[in-house]
Design an enzyme around this catalytic site. Structure first.
Site, mmCIF file in Angstrom:
data_model
loop_
_atom_site.group_PDB
_atom_site.id
_atom_site.type_symbol
_atom_site.label_atom_id
_atom_site.label_comp_id
_atom_site.label_asym_id
_atom_site.label_seq_id
_atom_site.Cartn_x
_atom_site.Cartn_y
_atom_site.Cartn_z
ATOM 1 N N GLU A 82 -28.705 41.363 20.676
ATOM 2 C CA GLU A 82 -28.475 42.696 20.095
ATOM 3 C C GLU A 82 -29.547 43.018 19.063
ATOM 4 O O GLU A 82 -29.317 42.908 17.856
ATOM 5 C CB GLU A 82 -27.083 42.779 19.462
ATOM 6 C CG GLU A 82 -25.952 42.813 20.468
ATOM 7 C CD GLU A 82 -24.584 43.020 19.822
ATOM 8 O OE1 GLU A 82 -24.494 42.982 18.573
ATOM 9 O OE2 GLU A 82 -23.608 43.215 20.562
ATOM 10 N N GLU A 104 -21.836 42.063 27.057
ATOM 11 C CA GLU A 104 -20.825 41.790 26.035
ATOM 12 C C GLU A 104 -19.993 43.054 25.824
ATOM 13 O O GLU A 104 -20.534 44.145 25.663
ATOM 14 C CB GLU A 104 -21.478 41.377 24.718
ATOM 15 C CG GLU A 104 -20.480 41.041 23.610
ATOM 16 C CD GLU A 104 -21.167 40.601 22.327
ATOM 17 O OE1 GLU A 104 -22.149 39.830 22.421
ATOM 18 O OE2 GLU A 104 -20.748 41.051 21.244
#
Length: 475
Positions: free
Chosen positions: A183, A272
């Protein structure tokens, strides 16, 4: 308008199920995938798993059948290594509809690969996870889990060396997928900078494995897939772009962004997701979760749920105290039960458990009831609430959640809030906002999608974790 695909599974001769069509609907509440799950480490090819490749915007097998994978991500493997085992992964396949396991190895944070963690032990744990996933007949993602380090270029050389070693070890193994930046986040992190890093890391993998599937994150916690769609990676080969969402936080706008990128034929993979707030805690938003799953089904996008853990927080699929070697259906949290339902269509009532209805989901418990409140001149009311507190390496870590309400009849934009604290602290992690500390005062600015708060709207998914020499709290 896209039509919902059929998710009636085709059972491959070697054991993997996948979607056979993307043209006819087959709905079951809550839009369950209804696909059945499909060894050794190194270059030996497992007989039960087919090689995967990207064609256009769709993941395909070696017979050119569309594939939509569903699976589960570990928690940070350095923190919950006990859940990296074949028995747990077999349970997830047999009972929870899993086809792929994601091994989340944090690069920074406590015990991070690049910040003092034991690199050899972490690589051994990765290898254990690869072997365990394959033994359970599942694909496996090696995840370079960037979070608090933000910019992947910060540890680029270590990433290149890591992926060069991993791709040499697993060259030609169709079960192994590489996720090169979890991320990316931060004000200075643009798609251009992530793209530069990604192309370098991908080259390191391609020197050893020209066909491996590679997953690439996008800026701002994998929320800017539309930017990637406008400026694709060069010479990436077999690659997809990741999107992350937490359904209680990311709703209509993020779903619109995904559809925009889909119309541009960007190959996407949700590596995710959860239905909690982006912090991994808070209440479960099952309605938004169903909308997300329906959209992923419609567009034929693979998805991986967070997290294989028994930590006491909303995003753990197991209850605290679960035996990681022998998990059972009775160990499932509310989130774990919902996932089993979403992935397999099986209600846990049929297994002797009570499945609560949507409006019966319980909020997690906070370790502290002390809160700080303030009212701003711009008509915002803010409440900062401490959550869980824990000790690690001589430091105290405390999680805080912020709720901001616009009490006026006009939108409020460009806001910022400051809270004085009782002592000196640093920010270890943050989500859905820019958090800074100066002279024991924590200043919170919103992420782009929270800059504007509508009249009567409450934003309750901004948060951060402090680390300090002792307990601290807002004054």
């Amino acid at each position: 308008m896209r039509q919902s695909p059929s998710f009636i599974p085709l059972i491959f001769a070697l054991g993997l199920s996948a979607c056979t069509s993307r043209t006819s609907p087959a709905a079951q509440t809550p839009d369950s995938v209804q696909s059945s799950p499909a060894s050794e480490s190194g270059s030996q090819e497992p007989e039960s798993l087919r090689a995967l490749h990207v064609e256009g915007d769709q993941l395909m097998d070696d017979q050119n059948n569309p594939v939509v994978l569903q699976g589960y991500s570990t928690f940070g493997i350095a923190w919950k290594p006990e859940f990296v085992n074949e028995s747990c992964f077999q349970f997830l396949k047999d009972e929870m509809g899993s086809q792929v396991i994601r091994l989340a190895m944090y690069t920074a944070d406590s015990q991070g690969y690049c910040t003092g963690g034991n690199q050899e032990q972490l690589k051994e744990l990765i290898d254990k996870g690869v072997q365990a996933a394959q033994a359970a007949g599942q694909y496996v993602i090696i995840d370079w889990h960037i979070l608090s380090d933000g910019n992947p270029a910060q540890h680029q050389q270590q990433a290149v060396e890591f992926f060069r070693e991993m791709s040499a070890r697993y060259a030609g193994n169709p079960a192994v997928i590489y996720e090169i930046c979890n991320e990316p986040n931060g004000a200075d992190v643009t798609w251009a900078s992530v793209k530069s890093y990604a192309e370098t890391a991908i080259q390191a993998i391609r020197r050893n494995d020209s066909e491996a599937l590679i997953l690439v994150g996008t800026p701002q916690w994998c929320q800017q897939e539309t930017e990637a769609a406008a400026d694709l990676l060069e010479n990436a080969g077999n690659a997809m772009y990741t999107v992350h969402f937490y359904a209680a936080t990311h709703k209509d706008q993020q779903r619109k962004d995904l559809e925009t990128a889909r119309k541009a034929e960007l190959p996407m993979f949700v590596s995710e997701f959860g239905i909690t707030e982006a912090s991994g805690n808070g209440t479960l938003d099952t309605q938004s979760g169903r909308e997300w799953i329906s959209l992923l089904n419609q567009d034929g996008i693979s998805r991986i749920a967070w997290a294989i853990s028994d930590k006491e927080e909303s995003s753990s699929i197991f209850k605290p105290g679960t035996n990681p070697e022998h998990p059972s259906l009775s160990d499932l949290t509310e989130w774990g039960q919902w996932l089993r339902w979403a992935y397999t269509g099986k209600d846990t009532i049929a297994s002797g458990q009570k499945q609560k209805s949507d409006n019966e989901v319980e909020e997690p418990r906070n370790s502290s009831a002390e809160t700080a409140s303030q009212s701003g001149e711009n008509g915002l009311e803010a409440v900062l609430t401490p959550g869980n507190t824990w000790q690690s390496e001589g430091l105290t870590f405390t999680q805080f959640g912020l709720a901001v309400t616009n009490t006026t009849d006009q939108p409020v934009s460009g806001w910022a809030l400051s809270f004085p604290f009782t002592g000196e602290a640093a920010i270890d992690q943050s989500w859905n906002g820019s958090i800074t500390v100066n002279d024991n005062t924590v200043t919170i600015k919103p992420a782009p999608y929270h800059t504007r708060i509508e009249p009567g709207q409450t934003v309750s998914d901004i948060g951060f974790i402090t680390k300090s020499d002792g307990p601290v709290k807002p004054q």
